[in-house]
Design a protein around this motif. Structure first.
Motif, PDB file in Angstrom:
ATOM      1  N   PRO A  25      74.171  29.152  75.799  1.00 51.64           N
ATOM      2  CA  PRO A  25      73.068  28.228  75.545  1.00 51.64           C
ATOM      3  C   PRO A  25      72.462  28.400  74.147  1.00 51.64           C
ATOM      4  O   PRO A  25      72.056  29.505  73.767  1.00 51.64           O
ATOM      5  CB  PRO A  25      72.056  28.591  76.633  1.00 51.64           C
ATOM      6  CG  PRO A  25      72.905  29.087  77.767  1.00 51.64           C
ATOM      7  CD  PRO A  25      74.024  29.830  77.107  1.00 51.64           C
ATOM      8  N   GLY A  26      72.471  27.296  73.392  1.00 50.42           N
ATOM      9  CA  GLY A  26      71.892  27.307  72.055  1.00 50.42           C
ATOM     10  C   GLY A  26      72.799  27.847  70.975  1.00 50.42           C
ATOM     11  O   GLY A  26      72.429  27.885  69.805  1.00 50.42           O
ATOM     12  N   ALA A  37      74.524  39.838  72.006  1.00 47.53           N
ATOM     13  CA  ALA A  37      74.241  40.047  70.582  1.00 47.53           C
ATOM     14  C   ALA A  37      73.249  39.008  70.065  1.00 47.53           C
ATOM     15  O   ALA A  37      72.369  39.315  69.259  1.00 47.53           O
ATOM     16  CB  ALA A  37      75.539  39.988  69.779  1.00 47.53           C
ATOM     17  N   PHE A  38      73.381  37.756  70.532  1.00 45.91           N
ATOM     18  CA  PHE A  38      72.502  36.679  70.077  1.00 45.91           C
ATOM     19  C   PHE A  38      71.097  36.761  70.668  1.00 45.91           C
ATOM     20  O   PHE A  38      70.111  36.480  69.984  1.00 45.91           O
ATOM     21  CB  PHE A  38      73.090  35.312  70.447  1.00 45.91           C
ATOM     22  CG  PHE A  38      74.337  34.947  69.710  1.00 45.91           C
ATOM     23  CD1 PHE A  38      74.556  35.353  68.403  1.00 45.91           C
ATOM     24  CD2 PHE A  38      75.318  34.183  70.329  1.00 45.91           C
ATOM     25  CE1 PHE A  38      75.718  35.010  67.723  1.00 45.91           C
ATOM     26  CE2 PHE A  38      76.483  33.832  69.661  1.00 45.91           C
ATOM     27  CZ  PHE A  38      76.682  34.244  68.352  1.00 45.91           C
ATOM     28  N   GLY A  39      71.007  37.131  71.953  1.00 43.74           N
ATOM     29  CA  GLY A  39      69.705  37.046  72.611  1.00 43.74           C
ATOM     30  C   GLY A  39      69.416  38.106  73.642  1.00 43.74           C
ATOM     31  O   GLY A  39      68.538  37.916  74.497  1.00 43.74           O
ATOM     32  N   GLY A  40      70.103  39.242  73.562  1.00 40.66           N
ATOM     33  CA  GLY A  40      69.830  40.337  74.481  1.00 40.66           C
ATOM     34  C   GLY A  40      70.102  39.977  75.935  1.00 40.66           C
ATOM     35  O   GLY A  40      70.810  39.015  76.240  1.00 40.66           O
ATOM     36  N   VAL A  45      72.050  36.893  80.686  1.00 42.72           N
ATOM     37  CA  VAL A  45      71.811  36.463  82.063  1.00 42.72           C
ATOM     38  C   VAL A  45      71.923  34.946  82.180  1.00 42.72           C
ATOM     39  O   VAL A  45      72.585  34.419  83.081  1.00 42.72           O
ATOM     40  CB  VAL A  45      70.423  36.941  82.544  1.00 42.72           C
ATOM     41  CG1 VAL A  45      70.033  36.239  83.846  1.00 42.72           C
ATOM     42  CG2 VAL A  45      70.419  38.448  82.739  1.00 42.72           C
ATOM     43  N   GLU A  46      71.287  34.227  81.260  1.00 39.97           N
ATOM     44  CA  GLU A  46      71.336  32.759  81.300  1.00 39.97           C
ATOM     45  C   GLU A  46      72.771  32.256  81.172  1.00 39.97           C
ATOM     46  O   GLU A  46      73.175  31.291  81.843  1.00 39.97           O
ATOM     47  CB  GLU A  46      70.473  32.174  80.189  1.00 39.97           C
ATOM     48  CG  GLU A  46      70.375  30.655  80.225  1.00 39.97           C
ATOM     49  CD  GLU A  46      69.540  30.077  79.094  1.00 39.97           C
ATOM     50  OE1 GLU A  46      69.404  28.833  79.042  1.00 39.97           O
ATOM     51  OE2 GLU A  46      69.027  30.858  78.256  1.00 39.97           O
TER      52      GLU A  46
END
Length: 229
Positions: A25-26, A37-40, A45-46
């Protein structure tokens, strides 16, 4: 991904290869490990939730060394090893292996001499987790709240969990699951369809979209007993 069936008699331990090529996502499409790496943890999870159409209720984070330190706390675990190999100064013949923290770490990290590389490594990691549950069940820790709380307190040194996974909630969850041994855990990898190469030249693992949809349906409808890995 760890999933409990509706009657709480089975756990399903499902690996996702780190190079699995998925929508993040994103961030477009990339290897699934890029989500962390991008968002922890939140983005990881998402990403898994959207891939498998499931709601992930709780999250636990650890690293290799942290997890395998727990093996010593359990007094070691036993696994059945199918592929003879060696790593980190340890030799792993075919058959039952009694692993300590150090040997379990070497067992779970090796991949270079395994025929399926990362896939075999992930399977070994799942086997160690099954062995850990078996050890907990064999010494009646899972049915003894005092013993289990002591294990949870040791786990807290090596594992980070989300703020809803309190000690009380963990005790309630284990009691609800009714696990008796590692045989109550089914372990496998999400379905894949070979390998590919990105426009940037990176090798990746292709998901099997049709069978992934079947897995997602089985997870969302509580019919994992009908799913064939």
């Amino acid at each position: 991904l760890v999933h409990a069936d509706a009657n709480r008699a089975k756990l399903y331990l499902i690996s996702l290869p780190r190079d699995l090529w998925v929508p993040i996502p994103g961030h477009g499409t990339n290897k699934i490990n890029a989500a962390y790496a991008f968002g922890g943890a939140p983005l990881a999870v998402e990403t898994v939730e959207k891939l498998l159409d499931v709601r992930i209720d709780n999250v636990a984070l650890t690293d290799f060394e942290g997890f395998f330190n727990l093996i010593d706390d359990l007094g070691g675990v036993r696994v059945f090893n199918d592929i003879p190999s060696a790593n980190g100064g340890f030799t792993f013949p075919r058959g039952d292996l009694d692993l300590t923290g150090a040997s379990a770490l070497a067992y779970g990290r090796g991949r270079d001499d395994l025929p399926r590389g990362d896939f075999d490594r992930a399977e070994r990691q799942r086997l160690v987790i099954k062995g850990s549950v078996d050890k907990l069940a064999s010494n009646q820790t899972l049915t003894n709240p005092g013993k289990l709380l002591a294990v949870i307190n040791r786990l807290s040194k090596s594992v980070t969990v989300d703020d809803t996974l309190t000690n009380a909630n963990i005790l309630a969850l284990v009691n609800d699951l009714q696990l008796t041994s590692g045989e109550d855990i089914e372990q496998f990898q999400v379905p894949i369809a070979g390998f590919g190469t990105s426009s940037a030249g990176a090798s990746y693992v292709k998901p099997d979209d049709k069978r992934m949809a079947q897995l997602a349906e089985a997870l969302s409808t509580g019919r994992m007993s009908t799913y064939q890995p």
